[in-house]
Design a protein around this motif. Structure first.
Motif, mmCIF file in Angstrom:
data_model
loop_
_atom_site.group_PDB
_atom_site.id
_atom_site.type_symbol
_atom_site.label_atom_id
_atom_site.label_comp_id
_atom_site.label_asym_id
_atom_site.label_seq_id
_atom_site.Cartn_x
_atom_site.Cartn_y
_atom_site.Cartn_z
ATOM 1 N N ARG A 1 -53.707 -12.879 -2.297
ATOM 2 C CA ARG A 1 -53.130 -13.733 -3.343
ATOM 3 C C ARG A 1 -53.283 -15.177 -2.867
ATOM 4 O O ARG A 1 -52.684 -15.576 -1.857
ATOM 5 C CB ARG A 1 -51.659 -13.403 -3.595
ATOM 6 C CG ARG A 1 -51.025 -14.248 -4.705
ATOM 7 C CD ARG A 1 -49.557 -13.903 -4.835
ATOM 8 N NE ARG A 1 -49.351 -12.539 -5.295
ATOM 9 C CZ ARG A 1 -49.295 -12.183 -6.573
ATOM 10 N NH1 ARG A 1 -49.442 -13.094 -7.522
ATOM 11 N NH2 ARG A 1 -49.104 -10.919 -6.905
ATOM 12 N N GLN B 1 -54.457 -19.489 -4.319
ATOM 13 C CA GLN B 1 -54.732 -20.432 -5.386
ATOM 14 C C GLN B 1 -55.830 -21.376 -4.949
ATOM 15 O O GLN B 1 -55.946 -21.714 -3.772
ATOM 16 C CB GLN B 1 -53.470 -21.230 -5.748
ATOM 17 C CG GLN B 1 -52.336 -20.365 -6.290
ATOM 18 C CD GLN B 1 -51.114 -21.204 -6.621
ATOM 19 O OE1 GLN B 1 -51.122 -22.441 -6.480
ATOM 20 N NE2 GLN B 1 -50.060 -20.534 -7.090
ATOM 21 N N GLN C 1 -55.612 -16.052 -13.017
ATOM 22 C CA GLN C 1 -54.575 -16.627 -13.877
ATOM 23 C C GLN C 1 -54.754 -18.139 -13.869
ATOM 24 O O GLN C 1 -54.673 -18.787 -12.818
ATOM 25 C CB GLN C 1 -53.181 -16.239 -13.389
ATOM 26 C CG GLN C 1 -52.088 -16.776 -14.306
ATOM 27 C CD GLN C 1 -50.691 -16.384 -13.820
ATOM 28 O OE1 GLN C 1 -50.560 -15.682 -12.799
ATOM 29 N NE2 GLN C 1 -49.664 -16.819 -14.537
ATOM 30 N N VAL D 1 -56.822 -21.994 -10.549
ATOM 31 C CA VAL D 1 -56.438 -20.615 -10.871
ATOM 32 C C VAL D 1 -55.730 -19.989 -9.685
ATOM 33 O O VAL D 1 -55.775 -20.500 -8.556
ATOM 34 C CB VAL D 1 -57.675 -19.771 -11.258
ATOM 35 C CG1 VAL D 1 -58.329 -20.319 -12.513
ATOM 36 C CG2 VAL D 1 -58.663 -19.729 -10.115
ATOM 37 N N GLU D 2 -55.064 -18.862 -10.011
ATOM 38 C CA GLU D 2 -54.452 -18.013 -8.977
ATOM 39 C C GLU D 2 -55.207 -16.681 -8.980
ATOM 40 O O GLU D 2 -55.383 -16.056 -10.017
ATOM 41 C CB GLU D 2 -52.984 -17.797 -9.250
ATOM 42 C CG GLU D 2 -52.303 -16.972 -8.150
ATOM 43 C CD GLU D 2 -50.834 -16.729 -8.437
ATOM 44 O OE1 GLU D 2 -50.104 -16.427 -7.498
ATOM 45 O OE2 GLU D 2 -50.439 -16.825 -9.610
ATOM 46 N N THR E 1 -58.264 -10.585 -10.318
ATOM 47 C CA THR E 1 -57.836 -11.073 -11.632
ATOM 48 C C THR E 1 -57.457 -12.538 -11.483
ATOM 49 O O THR E 1 -56.899 -12.952 -10.455
ATOM 50 C CB THR E 1 -56.654 -10.268 -12.160
ATOM 51 O OG1 THR E 1 -55.571 -10.356 -11.222
ATOM 52 C CG2 THR E 1 -57.051 -8.798 -12.371
ATOM 53 N N THR F 1 -61.028 -12.347 -18.584
ATOM 54 C CA THR F 1 -60.141 -12.296 -19.748
ATOM 55 C C THR F 1 -60.207 -13.558 -20.596
ATOM 56 O O THR F 1 -59.934 -13.525 -21.794
ATOM 57 C CB THR F 1 -58.684 -12.083 -19.280
ATOM 58 O OG1 THR F 1 -58.348 -13.138 -18.371
ATOM 59 C CG2 THR F 1 -58.559 -10.740 -18.570
#
Length: 918
Positions: free
Chosen positions: A52, A54, A113, A92-93, A111, A83
């Protein structure tokens, strides 16, 4: 000192367990920075640890992945799904897991975000060497160089070839462009982007490349000329020469005539200064003789410059340039790289491949290859080429290999070269291959090798057959040796035991006759029989000792002869001397045995018959022979007798009387001729003549009045055994109608007495010393064909019996019963009955053996010897019909069948003639 706390050992134990013992499995912690992920090993990254972090999007790669920059470093992120729309500079993260990646650890199944917009940091300026090291993979950097070419994909995405200091790298733009970017060629630029590359399956960097989003990330430092072909042209010889005011980083212009063109690959050009090779991606249909202008970047080859990434345009056409005729030494010395040349060479062989046909040639001591790129037309036009043909080749010369000049140690010289043929017309056959070509020579060598192999196989088979035949012959020789030894033993037993037993039987017969008339006169005969029994017993013991004698097996031949001589001379006045000389070679056991028997018999004869006082045995060993010589000082013989006998037809001389040594020598020479290796191996000996007992004597010098009466038979008795001869004389003289006029102990004396007295009947022993009985019979038949000879024998050998029958003997009797058979036949002759003659029956065509036609009448066949008196003189019924059938033959023994490999005649049935007195 104060005592330590009580809980201190427990703390130490906990610390040891925490540091040394393996920890229990627990969930892996999340990684939050790019540098922590890139620090993982391949195995650790492949475990899929959670991530995880950024960062800012530096590049979007094919909508399947992005290059992410956090505060530490950059990393490649492979998306699980996209997406939304993301662009360069978005913050983004990312949530995902670690992976080993193709080259460096990365994030997969990620993914995104979107957090908002961000600002890319300033790129770091790097060199090609740093990029090639691999540390800057997935990093945001800036590079500087000159763009050589611009090409476009099918989606019109530009691909720039950027040449930097130290290397070449491709710059790939993700977004397509609408305009033409050819103006960037030959411009000095700065490119900002992310470093990627091409990798092998072993996770190794093969070719680095830069990823950019658009061409806007390229900044021009020095623009290219607006009209590149307007620059001043240069010559080939001016390229890469020393020039303090000019560098060859940008394109140069060359003009000249095309020598050879390979579309989309290379063009060979020659101007006034020399030839050059030009590498281009332009697909122009150029032929030799076209005038062109070429813009390209000079590059260093192995032996000279060449142009790379060139752009070519045609300006006209002229006649094709002629090739330069040159030899191989001049070519390697003067240097004609990339030039059109012509030379003569001999073709060794040709190799046809999918993309080209390769000819291997030889000119002088140099060997080189010539390649032709085949097409459908060129393959059809390619002439028939055979190894050994002399060809004239025209093509582009290309040097290969490097070596330094010995003088300057800095000038590069070629080691060899190759030719690039333009078309099949560049191959001209000057001369066909000679008949003695390498191919034919190889075929002949192959045939010779095959013939040699077949010959070796035949020789091997022949050796096998010879070896097998040799084994068969060896077995036959051993079998023949056994048969010869059996024959010799039979002869010894015949000469000793059989003669002794016959003499004993004769003496006992005399004793039987005298026992009733005059018992006092029977005593001498009884004593004689006793002496004969003692002598026969000694002969039997000696024969058994000779058969069991193995002295030669555990000692040499000289010692064995000395031991035998010592035993024979023990207690006597005879002295034995054995002399051996030379180095004893390997002598086969059969040869040693025969030599031992010959020496033993010679020593025995010298002691027994020659009255010798000194017997000397000489044994001489040579490299290929063994010589045995036995000498004595006893009584000899008259050589004149042997000389006269040699002149007689069919008579063979014997060197010794009364022995079997000559037979042993003949057997030894026959059996071991191969071991003797020629005629040098011999066995010689001097054997003295017989003693006085063997000489003949006349009983009556002239016939008495009673002997001259009608029916009185005058007999000559010939036998080598004194006792047997005396018994026969005594028995015959007791017959009223027979008288012995002379007796002899050997063949020579028998012939002399026969010529002197002319007896009516000769009783002849088959075994005599000096001359065999069959030889004496033949000699008597030559002197007097009408003489009547009755053969006496205890031996029923096939050869001897058939020989005396062929000599037409008057009769053949067993020793001891001759007087009765002669008396009986003589009485019949006086009565006028003619005895039966088998020869007459054979001449008349009638069967000479009635028992063969009438097997049931065999019971009437009379026996000869003592059994005849028991059976009586019975005759078959048909014998009463005529006197011609009064007497029949009776076979003593069926003759032995000869061996198949030695027999030349059918089997002879040995028979005894009951009477041949006619």
């Amino acid at each position: 000192m104060a005592n330590p706390p009580r809980f201190l050992p427990a703390l130490l134990l906990l610390f040891f367990a925490h540091t040394c013992l393996p920890a229990e499995s627990s969930p892996l912690g999340e990684l939050t920075t790019a540098v922590s992920i890139r620090s993982l090993s391949d195995a650790e990254a492949a475990r899929g640890r959670p991530v995880r972090l950024q960062g800012i999007i530096a590049e979007v790669h094919d909508k399947t992945g992005v290059f992410l920059l956090d505060d530490s470093e950059g990393i490649y992120v492979r998306l699980a799904e996209l997406t939304g729309t993301i662009t360069q500079g978005d913050r983004v993260e990312v949530v995902g897991t670690t992976a080993a990646g193709l080259y460096a650890p990365c994030i997969e199944n990620a993914t995104l975000q979107l957090l908002g917009k961000g600002e890319l940091p300033a790129p770091r300026l790097v060199t090609f060497a740093e990029i090639a090291s691999g540390h800057d993979d997935a990093q945001w950097v800036e590079v500087r160089g000159v763009i050589h070419t611009v090409v476009y994909t099918q989606w019109h995405q530009p691909r720039f070839l950027l040449v930097m200091d130290g290397g070449r790298m491709e710059v790939r733009a993700e977004k397509p462009v609408k305009g033409n970017l050819d103006a960037l060629v030959d411009a000095e630029v700065r490119c900002r982007g992310v470093i990627g590359g091409r990798f092998s399956k072993f996770r190794q960097l093969v070719a680095p490349e830069m990823q950019i989003q658009t061409e806007k990330q390229i900044t021009i430092g020095q623009a290219a000329p607006t009209d590149p072909f307007a620059v001043r042209p240069r010559t080939v010889s001016q390229l890469l020469q020393f020039d303090p005011h000019h560098t060859f980083q940008h394109r140069v212009k060359l003009t000249g005539t095309v020598l050879h063109s390979e579309s989309g690959e290379s063009v060979f050009l020659r101007d006034l200064s020399g030839p050059i090779r030009i590498e281009t991606h332009d697909s122009l249909a150029l032929v030799p003789g076209d005038q062109i202008e070429a813009l390209g970047f000079p590059a260093m080859g192995q032996y000279g410059p060449f142009l790379e990434d060139a752009t070519i345009r045609a300006t006209g056409r002229t006649a094709a340039l002629a090739p330069i005729a040159i030899s191989v030494p001049e070519l390697l010395k003067n240097g004609k790289d990339s030039d059109l040349i012509r030379l003569d060479a001999e073709m060794l062989w040709i190799t046809r491949q999918a993309k080209e046909a390769v000819l291997t040639l030889r000119s002088g001591d140099a060997t080189f290859v010539a390649a032709l790129q085949p097409t459908d037309r060129s393959l059809a036009a390619l002439p028939e080429l055979a190894s050994g043909s002399l060809l004239r080749l025209t093509g582009i010369c290309q040097f290969q290999g490097q070596r330094l000049d010995r003088v300057t140690n800095a000038m590069v010289l070629p080691e060899t070269f190759s030719l690039r043929l333009r078309s099949p017309e560049d191959i001209v056959v000057l001369r066909g291959p000679p008949w003695w070509s390498s191919e034919r020579l190889l075929r002949i060598v192959a045939l010779l090798v095959a013939f040699a192999a077949a010959a070796l196989l035949w020789v091997w088979q022949l050796k096998r057959r010879v070896r097998a035949q040799g084994e068969v012959l060896s077995r036959q020789v051993r079998r023949e040796a056994v048969l010869e030894e059996r024959h010799r033993v039979a002869m010894e037993i015949h000469d000793t035991l059989a003669q002794g037993f016959t003499a004993i039987w004769v003496q006992l017969s005399v004793i039987k006759e005298k026992l009733f008339d005059s018992p006092g006169n029977a005593l001498p005969h009884l004593e004689m029989a006793q002496r004969l029994v003692r002598k026969s017993l000694g002969d039997a013991r000696r024969s058994i000792r000779d058969l069991n004698d193995c002295t030669f097996l555990d000692q040499d031949l000289a010692r064995a002869l000395a031991a035998i001589g010592e035993e024979l001379t023990k207690g006597g006045a005879v002295r034995l001397q054995v002399d051996a000389s030379g180095d004893a070679p390997f002598v086969p056991a059969t040869v040693s045995s025969q030599l031992l028997r010959i020496g033993q018999e010679a020593i025995t004869n010298a002691i027994k018959h020659a009255n010798a006082r000194l017997v000397r045995v000489e044994l001489k060993y040579g490299s290929h022979f063994v010589l045995l010589r036995v000498k004595d000082d006893g009584a000899g013989f008259d050589p004149a007798q042997f000389s006269a006998r040699r002149r007689r037809r069919r008579l063979r001389p014997h060197r010794h009387a009364g022995t079997r040594a000559s037979d042993r020598r003949r057997t030894l020479h026959r059996q071991h001729a191969r071991w003797r290796r020629g005629d040098r191996g011999r066995c010689a000996g001097r054997f003295p003549a017989g003693r006085a007992d063997f000489r003949g004597r006349t009983i009556a010098g002239a016939p008495s009045p009673s002997m001259k009466k009608k029916g009185k038979l005058r007999l000559l008795v010939v036998d080598d055994h004194p006792a047997l001869r005396a018994g026969l004389v005594t028995i015959i003289n007791r017959q009223p109608d027979m008288q012995v006029i002379a007796e002899a102990g050997d063949g020579l004396n028998a012939l002399a007495l026969f010529r002197e007295h002319h007896p009516d009947i000769v009783l002849l022993d088959l075994r005599l010393p000096g001359m065999e009985g069959a030889e004496v019979l033949e000699a008597m038949k030559q002197d007097s064909p009408d003489c009547r000879v009755v053969v006496l024998t205890t031996f029923d050998g096939e050869h001897d019996i058939s020989r005396v029958l062929r000599a037409r003997c008057a009769g053949l009797f067993a020793q001891g019963c001759a007087h009765r058979g002669i008396a009986r036949r003589h009485s019949r002759r006086q009565r006028g009955s003619a005895p039966y003659s088998p020869a007459r029956r054979r001449a008349s065509g009638r069967s000479h053996d009635p028992r063969r036609a009438h097997p049931a009448r065999n019971r009437f066949a009379p026996a000869i010897g003592p059994r005849a008196e028991q059976q009586g003189n019975r005759r078959p019924p048909e014998s009463r019909r005529g006197n011609d059938q009064s007497v029949y033959e009776r076979p003593l023994r069926q003759a032995r069948r000869r061996r198949p490999h030695t027999s030349r005649h059918p089997r002879i049935a040995a028979r005894i003639c009951a009477s041949r007195l006619s």
